[in-house]
Scaffold this motif. Structure first.
Motif, PDB file in Angstrom:
ATOM      1  N   ASP A 164       0.805  -1.217   0.000  1.00  0.00           N
ATOM      2  CA  ASP A 164       0.000   0.000   0.000  1.00  0.00           C
ATOM      3  C   ASP A 164       0.847   1.280   0.000  1.00  0.00           C
ATOM      4  O   ASP A 164       0.298   2.374  -0.039  1.00  0.00           O
ATOM      5  N   HIS A 165       2.143   1.124   0.069  1.00  0.00           N
ATOM      6  CA  HIS A 165       3.040   2.295   0.128  1.00  0.00           C
ATOM      7  C   HIS A 165       3.201   2.885  -1.272  1.00  0.00           C
ATOM      8  O   HIS A 165       3.395   2.156  -2.253  1.00  0.00           O
ATOM      9  N   VAL A 166       3.100   4.188  -1.372  1.00  0.00           N
ATOM     10  CA  VAL A 166       3.199   4.870  -2.660  1.00  0.00           C
ATOM     11  C   VAL A 166       4.569   4.663  -3.317  1.00  0.00           C
ATOM     12  O   VAL A 166       4.701   4.761  -4.534  1.00  0.00           O
ATOM     13  N   LYS A 167       5.577   4.325  -2.519  1.00  0.00           N
ATOM     14  CA  LYS A 167       6.933   4.134  -3.059  1.00  0.00           C
ATOM     15  C   LYS A 167       7.353   2.661  -3.008  1.00  0.00           C
ATOM     16  O   LYS A 167       8.525   2.340  -2.847  1.00  0.00           O
ATOM     17  N   LEU A 168       6.384   1.785  -3.205  1.00  0.00           N
ATOM     18  CA  LEU A 168       6.609   0.342  -3.231  1.00  0.00           C
ATOM     19  C   LEU A 168       7.748   0.005  -4.185  1.00  0.00           C
ATOM     20  O   LEU A 168       7.777   0.472  -5.322  1.00  0.00           O
ATOM     21  N   GLY A 169       8.681  -0.792  -3.704  1.00  0.00           N
ATOM     22  CA  GLY A 169       9.784  -1.254  -4.536  1.00  0.00           C
ATOM     23  C   GLY A 169      10.999  -0.335  -4.539  1.00  0.00           C
ATOM     24  O   GLY A 169      12.036  -0.693  -5.081  1.00  0.00           O
ATOM     25  N   MET A 170      10.884   0.836  -3.944  1.00  0.00           N
ATOM     26  CA  MET A 170      12.010   1.781  -3.933  1.00  0.00           C
ATOM     27  C   MET A 170      12.811   1.661  -2.641  1.00  0.00           C
ATOM     28  O   MET A 170      12.249   1.431  -1.575  1.00  0.00           O
ATOM     29  N   VAL A 171      14.123   1.854  -2.756  1.00  0.00           N
ATOM     30  CA  VAL A 171      14.974   2.015  -1.577  1.00  0.00           C
ATOM     31  C   VAL A 171      14.785   3.448  -1.074  1.00  0.00           C
ATOM     32  O   VAL A 171      14.597   3.689   0.104  1.00  0.00           O
ATOM     33  N   ILE A 172      14.852   4.386  -2.001  1.00  0.00           N
ATOM     34  CA  ILE A 172      14.551   5.794  -1.751  1.00  0.00           C
ATOM     35  C   ILE A 172      14.101   6.380  -3.085  1.00  0.00           C
ATOM     36  O   ILE A 172      14.604   5.994  -4.144  1.00  0.00           O
ATOM     37  N   ASP A 173      13.164   7.267  -3.036  1.00  0.00           N
ATOM     38  CA  ASP A 173      12.739   7.977  -4.233  1.00  0.00           C
ATOM     39  C   ASP A 173      13.923   8.851  -4.679  1.00  0.00           C
ATOM     40  O   ASP A 173      14.500   9.582  -3.859  1.00  0.00           O
ATOM     41  N   PHE A 174      14.307   8.759  -5.941  1.00  0.00           N
ATOM     42  CA  PHE A 174      15.416   9.573  -6.432  1.00  0.00           C
ATOM     43  C   PHE A 174      15.172  11.061  -6.161  1.00  0.00           C
ATOM     44  O   PHE A 174      16.103  11.811  -5.893  1.00  0.00           O
ATOM     45  N   GLY A 175      13.918  11.478  -6.217  1.00  0.00           N
ATOM     46  CA  GLY A 175      13.577  12.868  -5.936  1.00  0.00           C
ATOM     47  C   GLY A 175      13.869  13.255  -4.489  1.00  0.00           C
ATOM     48  O   GLY A 175      14.298  14.375  -4.213  1.00  0.00           O
ATOM     49  N   ASP A 176      13.641  12.323  -3.560  1.00  0.00           N
ATOM     50  CA  ASP A 176      13.938  12.585  -2.147  1.00  0.00           C
ATOM     51  C   ASP A 176      15.442  12.685  -1.917  1.00  0.00           C
ATOM     52  O   ASP A 176      15.911  13.553  -1.174  1.00  0.00           O
ATOM     53  N   LEU A 177      16.209  11.809  -2.560  1.00  0.00           N
ATOM     54  CA  LEU A 177      17.665  11.865  -2.440  1.00  0.00           C
ATOM     55  C   LEU A 177      18.184  13.159  -3.068  1.00  0.00           C
ATOM     56  O   LEU A 177      19.058  13.828  -2.507  1.00  0.00           O
ATOM     57  N   LYS A 178      17.610  13.534  -4.196  1.00  0.00           N
ATOM     58  CA  LYS A 178      18.003  14.769  -4.866  1.00  0.00           C
ATOM     59  C   LYS A 178      17.770  15.975  -3.958  1.00  0.00           C
ATOM     60  O   LYS A 178      18.624  16.856  -3.853  1.00  0.00           O
ATOM     61  N   LYS A 179      16.634  16.007  -3.283  1.00  0.00           N
ATOM     62  CA  LYS A 179      16.315  17.127  -2.392  1.00  0.00           C
ATOM     63  C   LYS A 179      17.367  17.255  -1.286  1.00  0.00           C
ATOM     64  O   LYS A 179      17.842  18.353  -0.993  1.00  0.00           O
ATOM     65  N   ILE A 180      17.728  16.151  -0.673  1.00  0.00           N
ATOM     66  CA  ILE A 180      18.723  16.153   0.407  1.00  0.00           C
ATOM     67  C   ILE A 180      20.056  16.684  -0.095  1.00  0.00           C
ATOM     68  O   ILE A 180      20.662  17.584   0.504  1.00  0.00           O
ATOM     69  N   VAL A 181      20.542  16.130  -1.194  1.00  0.00           N
ATOM     70  CA  VAL A 181      21.879  16.488  -1.687  1.00  0.00           C
ATOM     71  C   VAL A 181      21.898  17.920  -2.221  1.00  0.00           C
ATOM     72  O   VAL A 181      22.867  18.654  -2.009  1.00  0.00           O
TER      73      VAL A 181
END
Length: 150
Positions: free
Chosen positions: A48-65
Protein backbone atom coordinates in the motif's frame (compact mmCIF):
# COMPACT_ATOMS: atom_id res chain seq x y z
CA UNK A 1 15.35 -8.92 2.54
CA UNK A 2 18.30 -8.14 0.32
CA UNK A 3 19.94 -4.76 0.30
CA UNK A 4 20.18 -2.60 -2.80
CA UNK A 5 22.49 0.31 -3.56
CA UNK A 6 20.97 3.35 -5.27
CA UNK A 7 23.11 6.09 -6.82
CA UNK A 8 22.26 9.62 -7.94
CA UNK A 9 24.72 11.93 -9.67
CA UNK A 10 25.02 15.69 -9.33
CA UNK A 11 27.12 18.42 -10.94
CA UNK A 12 28.08 21.85 -9.64
CA UNK A 13 30.67 24.55 -10.27
CA UNK A 14 32.88 25.63 -7.38
CA UNK A 15 36.00 27.73 -7.03
CA UNK A 16 38.66 27.31 -4.36
CA UNK A 17 42.27 27.98 -3.44
CA UNK A 18 44.62 25.81 -1.41
CA UNK A 19 46.51 28.03 1.01
CA UNK A 20 50.10 26.93 1.59
CA UNK A 21 50.05 24.43 -1.28
CA UNK A 22 53.26 24.22 -3.34
CA UNK A 23 51.60 23.96 -6.76
CA UNK A 24 49.29 25.85 -9.09
CA UNK A 25 46.22 25.09 -6.96
CA UNK A 26 47.35 27.70 -4.44
CA UNK A 27 45.78 30.16 -6.90
CA UNK A 28 42.03 30.72 -6.99
CA UNK A 29 40.55 28.43 -9.64
CA UNK A 30 37.45 26.35 -10.22
CA UNK A 31 36.16 22.93 -11.14
CA UNK A 32 33.06 21.38 -12.64
CA UNK A 33 32.54 18.87 -9.83
CA UNK A 34 30.62 15.64 -10.32
CA UNK A 35 29.29 14.02 -7.16
CA UNK A 36 27.94 10.46 -7.07
CA UNK A 37 25.93 9.63 -3.94
CA UNK A 38 25.18 5.99 -3.18
CA UNK A 39 22.83 4.90 -0.42
CA UNK A 40 22.03 1.35 0.65
CA UNK A 41 18.84 -0.12 2.03
CA UNK A 42 15.99 -2.53 1.48
CA UNK A 43 13.27 -1.80 -1.08
CA UNK A 44 9.87 -0.94 0.41
CA UNK A 45 7.66 -4.04 0.43
CA UNK A 46 4.43 -2.57 1.83
CA UNK A 47 1.94 -3.11 -1.02
CA UNK A 48 0.00 0.00 0.00
CA UNK A 49 3.04 2.30 0.13
CA UNK A 50 3.20 4.87 -2.66
CA UNK A 51 6.93 4.13 -3.06
CA UNK A 52 6.61 0.34 -3.23
CA UNK A 53 9.78 -1.25 -4.54
CA UNK A 54 12.01 1.78 -3.93
CA UNK A 55 14.97 2.01 -1.58
CA UNK A 56 14.55 5.79 -1.75
CA UNK A 57 12.74 7.98 -4.23
CA UNK A 58 15.42 9.57 -6.43
CA UNK A 59 13.58 12.87 -5.94
CA UNK A 60 13.94 12.59 -2.15
CA UNK A 61 17.66 11.86 -2.44
CA UNK A 62 18.00 14.77 -4.87
CA UNK A 63 16.31 17.13 -2.39
CA UNK A 64 18.72 16.15 0.41
CA UNK A 65 21.88 16.49 -1.69
CA UNK A 66 20.77 19.72 -3.35
CA UNK A 67 19.99 21.35 0.00
CA UNK A 68 23.15 20.13 1.76
CA UNK A 69 25.74 20.28 -1.03
CA UNK A 70 24.75 21.48 -4.48
CA UNK A 71 22.85 24.66 -3.63
CA UNK A 72 25.41 25.96 -1.09
CA UNK A 73 28.51 25.03 -3.14
CA UNK A 74 27.34 25.73 -6.69
CA UNK A 75 29.02 28.87 -8.03
CA UNK A 76 30.61 29.55 -4.65
CA UNK A 77 34.27 30.05 -3.83
CA UNK A 78 35.55 27.99 -0.90
CA UNK A 79 38.41 29.10 1.31
CA UNK A 80 39.93 27.69 4.47
CA UNK A 81 38.68 30.15 7.10
CA UNK A 82 42.05 29.99 8.86
CA UNK A 83 44.02 31.20 5.84
CA UNK A 84 44.99 34.70 4.71
CA UNK A 85 42.40 34.22 1.94
CA UNK A 86 39.94 35.63 4.48
CA UNK A 87 40.70 39.14 3.20
CA UNK A 88 39.89 38.08 -0.37
CA UNK A 89 36.78 36.26 0.87
CA UNK A 90 35.54 39.38 2.63
CA UNK A 91 36.16 41.49 -0.48
CA UNK A 92 34.30 39.02 -2.70
CA UNK A 93 31.36 38.84 -0.29
CA UNK A 94 31.19 42.64 -0.11
CA UNK A 95 30.78 42.61 -3.90
CA UNK A 96 27.92 40.10 -3.78
CA UNK A 97 29.86 36.90 -4.45
CA UNK A 98 28.96 33.60 -2.79
CA UNK A 99 31.78 32.52 -0.46
CA UNK A 100 32.10 29.54 1.87
CA UNK A 101 34.61 29.76 4.71
CA UNK A 102 35.31 26.13 5.57
CA UNK A 103 36.86 24.67 8.71
CA UNK A 104 39.21 22.73 6.43
CA UNK A 105 41.55 23.04 3.48
CA UNK A 106 39.11 22.76 0.53
CA UNK A 107 40.64 19.74 -1.17
CA UNK A 108 38.42 17.11 -2.79
CA UNK A 109 39.32 14.79 0.07
CA UNK A 110 38.12 17.19 2.75
CA UNK A 111 35.08 18.26 0.76
CA UNK A 112 33.93 14.65 0.37
CA UNK A 113 34.28 14.16 4.15
CA UNK A 114 32.19 17.28 4.74
CA UNK A 115 29.55 16.13 2.25
CA UNK A 116 29.35 12.65 3.81
CA UNK A 117 28.73 14.15 7.25
CA UNK A 118 25.99 16.45 5.95
CA UNK A 119 24.19 13.81 3.88
CA UNK A 120 24.29 11.12 6.59
CA UNK A 121 22.45 13.42 9.00
CA UNK A 122 19.55 13.83 6.56
CA UNK A 123 18.97 10.22 5.49
CA UNK A 124 15.95 8.29 6.82
CA UNK A 125 16.76 5.76 9.56
CA UNK A 126 16.20 2.79 7.24
CA UNK A 127 19.00 3.92 4.88
CA UNK A 128 22.75 4.26 5.11
CA UNK A 129 25.18 6.28 3.10
CA UNK A 130 27.26 3.70 1.27
CA UNK A 131 29.70 5.88 -0.67
CA UNK A 132 30.47 9.20 -2.28
CA UNK A 133 32.66 9.94 -5.25
CA UNK A 134 33.64 13.55 -5.85
CA UNK A 135 35.15 14.01 -9.29
CA UNK A 136 37.22 17.19 -9.58
CA UNK A 137 38.27 16.55 -13.17
CA UNK A 138 37.71 13.74 -15.67
CA UNK A 139 40.80 11.99 -14.34
CA UNK A 140 40.90 12.89 -10.63
CA UNK A 141 38.47 12.15 -7.81
CA UNK A 142 38.16 11.41 -4.10
CA UNK A 143 35.98 8.66 -2.68
CA UNK A 144 34.40 8.05 0.71
CA UNK A 145 33.11 4.59 1.73
CA UNK A 146 31.17 3.84 4.89
CA UNK A 147 32.98 0.50 5.18
CA UNK A 148 36.31 2.33 5.41
CA UNK A 149 35.01 4.51 8.23
CA UNK A 150 33.15 2.05 10.44
Amino acid sequence: MEKIRVTKEFTFETGHALYGYDGKCRNVHGHSYKLSVTVIGEPITDQDHVKLGMVIDFGDLKKIVKEEVVDPFDHATVFNKNSPHIELANELESRGHKVILADYQPTSENMVLDFASKIKKRLPDNLSLHSLQLRETDTAYAEWYASDNA
